[in-house]
Design an enzyme around this catalytic site. Structure first.
Site, PDB file in Angstrom:
ATOM      1  N   GLY A 126       2.796  47.133 -42.327  1.00  0.00           N
ATOM      2  CA  GLY A 126       2.689  45.871 -41.595  1.00  0.00           C
ATOM      3  C   GLY A 126       1.431  45.808 -40.750  1.00  0.00           C
ATOM      4  O   GLY A 126       1.417  46.266 -39.601  1.00  0.00           O
ATOM      5  N   THR A 155      -8.217  38.815 -41.680  1.00  0.00           N
ATOM      6  CA  THR A 155      -8.961  40.061 -41.869  1.00  0.00           C
ATOM      7  C   THR A 155      -9.366  40.698 -40.540  1.00  0.00           C
ATOM      8  O   THR A 155      -9.666  41.886 -40.494  1.00  0.00           O
ATOM      9  CB  THR A 155     -10.234  39.758 -42.691  1.00  0.00           C
ATOM     10  OG1 THR A 155      -9.858  38.984 -43.839  1.00  0.00           O
ATOM     11  CG2 THR A 155     -10.900  41.010 -43.170  1.00  0.00           C
ATOM     12  N   GLU A 169      -6.719  54.438 -49.910  1.00  0.00           N
ATOM     13  CA  GLU A 169      -6.109  53.219 -50.457  1.00  0.00           C
ATOM     14  C   GLU A 169      -7.065  52.500 -51.395  1.00  0.00           C
ATOM     15  O   GLU A 169      -6.713  52.095 -52.498  1.00  0.00           O
ATOM     16  CB  GLU A 169      -5.712  52.299 -49.292  1.00  0.00           C
ATOM     17  CG  GLU A 169      -5.127  50.978 -49.725  1.00  0.00           C
ATOM     18  CD  GLU A 169      -5.012  49.999 -48.565  1.00  0.00           C
ATOM     19  OE1 GLU A 169      -6.050  49.633 -47.970  1.00  0.00           O
ATOM     20  OE2 GLU A 169      -3.881  49.596 -48.247  1.00  0.00           O
ATOM     21  N   THR A 227      -1.351  42.908 -41.560  1.00  0.00           N
ATOM     22  CA  THR A 227      -1.860  41.532 -41.546  1.00  0.00           C
ATOM     23  C   THR A 227      -0.906  40.590 -40.796  1.00  0.00           C
ATOM     24  O   THR A 227       0.307  40.682 -40.922  1.00  0.00           O
ATOM     25  CB  THR A 227      -2.043  41.030 -42.996  1.00  0.00           C
ATOM     26  OG1 THR A 227      -2.796  42.006 -43.719  1.00  0.00           O
ATOM     27  CG2 THR A 227      -2.781  39.708 -43.038  1.00  0.00           C
TER      28      THR A 227
HETATM   29  C1  LIG Z   1       0.063  39.615 -52.534  1.00  0.00           C
HETATM   30  C2  LIG Z   1      -0.481  40.191 -51.269  1.00  0.00           C
HETATM   31  C3  LIG Z   1       0.013  41.390 -50.791  1.00  0.00           C
HETATM   32  C4  LIG Z   1      -0.441  41.897 -49.584  1.00  0.00           C
HETATM   33  N1  LIG Z   1       0.136  43.034 -49.067  1.00  0.00           N
HETATM   34  C5  LIG Z   1      -0.144  43.404 -47.794  1.00  0.00           C
HETATM   35  C6  LIG Z   1       0.585  44.450 -47.149  1.00  0.00           C
HETATM   36  O1  LIG Z   1       1.463  45.085 -47.761  1.00  0.00           O
HETATM   37  N2  LIG Z   1       0.328  44.716 -45.852  1.00  0.00           N
HETATM   38  C7  LIG Z   1      -0.610  44.028 -45.137  1.00  0.00           C
HETATM   39  O2  LIG Z   1      -0.801  44.317 -43.952  1.00  0.00           O
HETATM   40  N3  LIG Z   1      -1.350  43.032 -45.718  1.00  0.00           N
HETATM   41  C8  LIG Z   1      -1.126  42.711 -47.022  1.00  0.00           C
HETATM   42  N4  LIG Z   1      -1.831  41.690 -47.615  1.00  0.00           N
HETATM   43  C9  LIG Z   1      -2.831  40.977 -46.841  1.00  0.00           C
HETATM   44  C10 LIG Z   1      -4.250  41.182 -47.335  1.00  0.00           C
HETATM   45  O3  LIG Z   1      -4.708  42.428 -46.931  1.00  0.00           O
HETATM   46  C11 LIG Z   1      -5.070  40.013 -46.796  1.00  0.00           C
HETATM   47  O4  LIG Z   1      -4.650  38.838 -47.484  1.00  0.00           O
HETATM   48  C12 LIG Z   1      -6.535  40.225 -46.984  1.00  0.00           C
HETATM   49  O5  LIG Z   1      -6.970  41.292 -46.179  1.00  0.00           O
HETATM   50  C13 LIG Z   1      -7.316  38.973 -46.611  1.00  0.00           C
HETATM   51  O6  LIG Z   1      -6.882  38.489 -45.365  1.00  0.00           O
HETATM   52  P1  LIG Z   1      -6.445  36.953 -45.190  1.00  0.00           P
HETATM   53  O7  LIG Z   1      -5.552  36.584 -46.310  1.00  0.00           O
HETATM   54  O8  LIG Z   1      -5.915  36.754 -43.823  1.00  0.00           O
HETATM   55  O9  LIG Z   1      -7.782  36.171 -45.380  1.00  0.00           O
HETATM   56  P2  LIG Z   1      -8.754  35.650 -44.238  1.00  0.00           P
HETATM   57  O10 LIG Z   1      -9.154  36.760 -43.335  1.00  0.00           O
HETATM   58  O11 LIG Z   1      -8.153  34.427 -43.629  1.00  0.00           O
HETATM   59  O12 LIG Z   1     -10.017  35.240 -45.100  1.00  0.00           O
HETATM   60  C14 LIG Z   1      -9.997  34.110 -45.981  1.00  0.00           C
HETATM   61  C15 LIG Z   1     -11.277  34.106 -46.800  1.00  0.00           C
HETATM   62  O13 LIG Z   1     -12.412  34.027 -45.927  1.00  0.00           O
HETATM   63  C16 LIG Z   1     -13.275  35.114 -46.170  1.00  0.00           C
HETATM   64  N5  LIG Z   1     -13.840  35.570 -44.870  1.00  0.00           N
HETATM   65  C17 LIG Z   1     -13.190  35.764 -43.699  1.00  0.00           C
HETATM   66  N6  LIG Z   1     -14.041  36.202 -42.761  1.00  0.00           N
HETATM   67  C18 LIG Z   1     -15.267  36.304 -43.355  1.00  0.00           C
HETATM   68  C19 LIG Z   1     -16.556  36.709 -42.931  1.00  0.00           C
HETATM   69  N7  LIG Z   1     -16.773  37.106 -41.681  1.00  0.00           N
HETATM   70  N8  LIG Z   1     -17.579  36.686 -43.815  1.00  0.00           N
HETATM   71  C20 LIG Z   1     -17.376  36.262 -45.090  1.00  0.00           C
HETATM   72  N9  LIG Z   1     -16.173  35.869 -45.561  1.00  0.00           N
HETATM   73  C21 LIG Z   1     -15.130  35.892 -44.710  1.00  0.00           C
HETATM   74  C22 LIG Z   1     -12.451  36.206 -46.804  1.00  0.00           C
HETATM   75  O14 LIG Z   1     -13.251  37.032 -47.618  1.00  0.00           O
HETATM   76  C23 LIG Z   1     -11.457  35.399 -47.615  1.00  0.00           C
HETATM   77  O15 LIG Z   1     -11.992  35.108 -48.885  1.00  0.00           O
HETATM   78  C24 LIG Z   1      -1.438  41.202 -48.861  1.00  0.00           C
HETATM   79  C25 LIG Z   1      -1.957  40.006 -49.367  1.00  0.00           C
HETATM   80  C26 LIG Z   1      -1.487  39.492 -50.549  1.00  0.00           C
HETATM   81  C27 LIG Z   1      -2.033  38.172 -51.032  1.00  0.00           C
END
Ligand SMILES: Cc1cc2nc3c(=O)[nH]c(=O)nc-3n(C[C@H](O)[C@H](O)[C@H](O)COP(=O)(O)OP(=O)(O)OC[C@H]3O[C@@H](n4cnc5c(N)ncnc54)[C@H](O)[C@@H]3O)c2cc1C
Length: 388
Positions: free
Chosen positions: A124, A132, A246, A126
């Site tokens: 846990g 991110t 990872e 995100t």
């Molecule tokens: C199916 C699935 C399983 C997952 N499993 C887990 C899990 O088990 N545990 C967990 O903790 N998380 C999990 N995640 C979360 C995953 O790690 C995040 O979705 C991923 O890190 C991206 O974060 P976000 O979705 O919040 O995107 P955001 O951070 O909101 O970003 C959205 C978009 O904007 C871009 N972006 C953001 N900031 C910048 C920047 N500064 N410069 C350029 N581009 C940028 C990103 O590259 C992305 O394309 C999972 C996600 C999915 C979809």
């Protein structure tokens, strides 16, 4: 036919994993995908065979294998058309516990994780409000005597409904009260049964592929203080230390996917006849498959290089990130070529390509998106200004 490397040190492991996966053929995965169901029997079989305990030292009941061996296991799972995402985290989440947990915690949990008595495959980190930007998480664990009280929300916590334990990252000091934004974060082992009985709610999220992912709400959930891993406030470092492993393991899965897609593509391109000849005789069909193959082979070298650095105890942050990015792009190129090669049949459920296509897309977003890898390289390797 994609041949194994002649000097492959893991040929036996690969053959054994392939045999195990052979017991779970395509109709098994198709059915699960249709029902959004968890591959319990497959995960049990992998656990019983000891594969999910590959990285747990023998002293704690695991196989004590190298990261390269673990990567070979996951690669073969994907290459067989199965989906290791159902359980891959069990291999690496325990790394934080192994490296930073107390002797008592390791003795309590690791042997049970290795035997399969306990599953630790939920992570846990995100949150909906931070994305991110992990240091901006707001889920808070407040110390009250011999326990912490957790409040907040996580999103995309995969496998939470199929895990006995969760590794939880929470703030223990608010971000505006720490000198460095990476301070004040702590890691806990959460007993899922206890937490579910005491204020934690899990809500499944339906996604484009079958991934058993969820969102989790914490409403005054009590976590015993003894479940804190390492020192309070240093959790971000503990999480980071596991991320290279990872990324390398997920990159290996992408290599396995790329091989699966490419095998499907070449088989079909040789067999399917249109205009009186195999479609694979057309360069327009051959070239995307060959290009994706070359991309995969290059990415595979980076996966091996990153794993070798990791095993030598050397810094491999850039290589692990590059391996993950290049392998995810290679698997996607192979997936795209596979759909195109199959024409209309690429969209038919019974060919499994559309399912694997949906599954393969994830790895350009999770566990870290491609943009964030590029910005890491730009800043930390190339010396360009930080962009965010
Ligand atoms: C199916 C699935 C399983 C997952 N499993 C887990 C899990 O088990 N545990 C967990 O903790 N998380 C999990 N995640 C979360 C995953 O790690 C995040 O979705 C991923 O890190 C991206 O974060 P976000 O979705 O919040 O995107 P955001 O951070 O909101 O970003 C959205 C978009 O904007 C871009 N972006 C953001 N900031 C910048 C920047 N500064 N410069 C350029 N581009 C940028 C990103 O590259 C992305 O394309 C999972 C996600 C999915 C979809």
């Amino acid at each position: 036919m994609i041949q194994a490397e002649p000097d492959d040190a893991f040929a036996e492991i690969r053959a054994a994993v392939a045999r195990l996966c052979g017991q779970f053929p395509a109709p098994y995965w198709r059915q699960l995908d249709r029902e959004s169901a968890y591959p319990t029997a497959f995960v049990q079989a992998l656990t019983q065979a000891g594969y999910l305990a590959a990285l747990i030292p023998e002293a704690y009941g695991g196989a004590g294998l190298s990261l390269s061996a673990a990567a070979a296991i996951l690669e073969e799972i994907q290459r067989a058309g199965a989906n290791g995402a159902a359980c891959h985290a069990q291999m690496y989440i325990m790394g934080s516990l192994l490296r930073h947990g107390s002797e008592a915690q390791k003795a309590q949990y690791l042997p049970q994780i290795a035997s399969g008595a306990l599953r630790l495959q939920a992570f846990g980190v995100t949150e909906p409000g931070s994305g991110t930007d992990t240091t901006s998480i707001t889920t808070f664990a407040e110390k009250r005597g011999d326990h912490y009280v957790v409040n907040g929300q996580k999103v995309w916590t995969s496998r939470a409904e199929h895990s006995d334990l969760m590794l939880l990252l929470a703030r223990t000091t608010p971000k505006d009260k720490v000198a460095k934004r990476t301070d004040g974060l702590s890691v806990f082992i959460v007993d899922m049964k206890q937490a579910l009985a005491g204020g934690m709610t899990i809500r499944p999220i339906r996604t484009m592929m079958n991934h058993s992912t969820t969102e989790i709400f914490f409403d005054n959930v009590h976590v015993p203080a003894e479940n804190l891993i390492g020192e309070e406030g240093k959790g971000f470092r503990y999480i980071l230390s596991g991320m290279n492993a990872e990324r390398i393991l997920i990159a290996a899965e992408c290599i396995g996917d790329a091989k699966w897609f490419t095998q499907k593509s070449t088989d079909y391109a040789n067999e399917r006849r249109v205009f009186g000849r195999p479609i694979g005789q057309n360069q327009g069909v051959q070239f995307p498959i060959a290009r994706a193959y070359a991309q995969m082979r290059a990415a595979e070298l980076m996966v091996h290089h990153a794993a070798a650095l990791f095993e030598a105890g050397r810094d491999c942050g850039a290589e692990a990130n590059m391996a993950k990015m290049l392998a995810a792009e290679a698997s996607w190129a192979a997936a795209e070529a596979c759909v195109q090669t199959h024409g209309g049949f690429g969209f038919a459920e019974e060919y499994d390509i559309e399912r694997k296509f949906r599954e393969a897309r994830l790895y350009q977003v999770a566990p870290i998106s491609t943009n964030l890898i590029l910005s890491h390289l730009a800043e930390h390797v190339l010396g360009l200004p930080r962009s965010y």
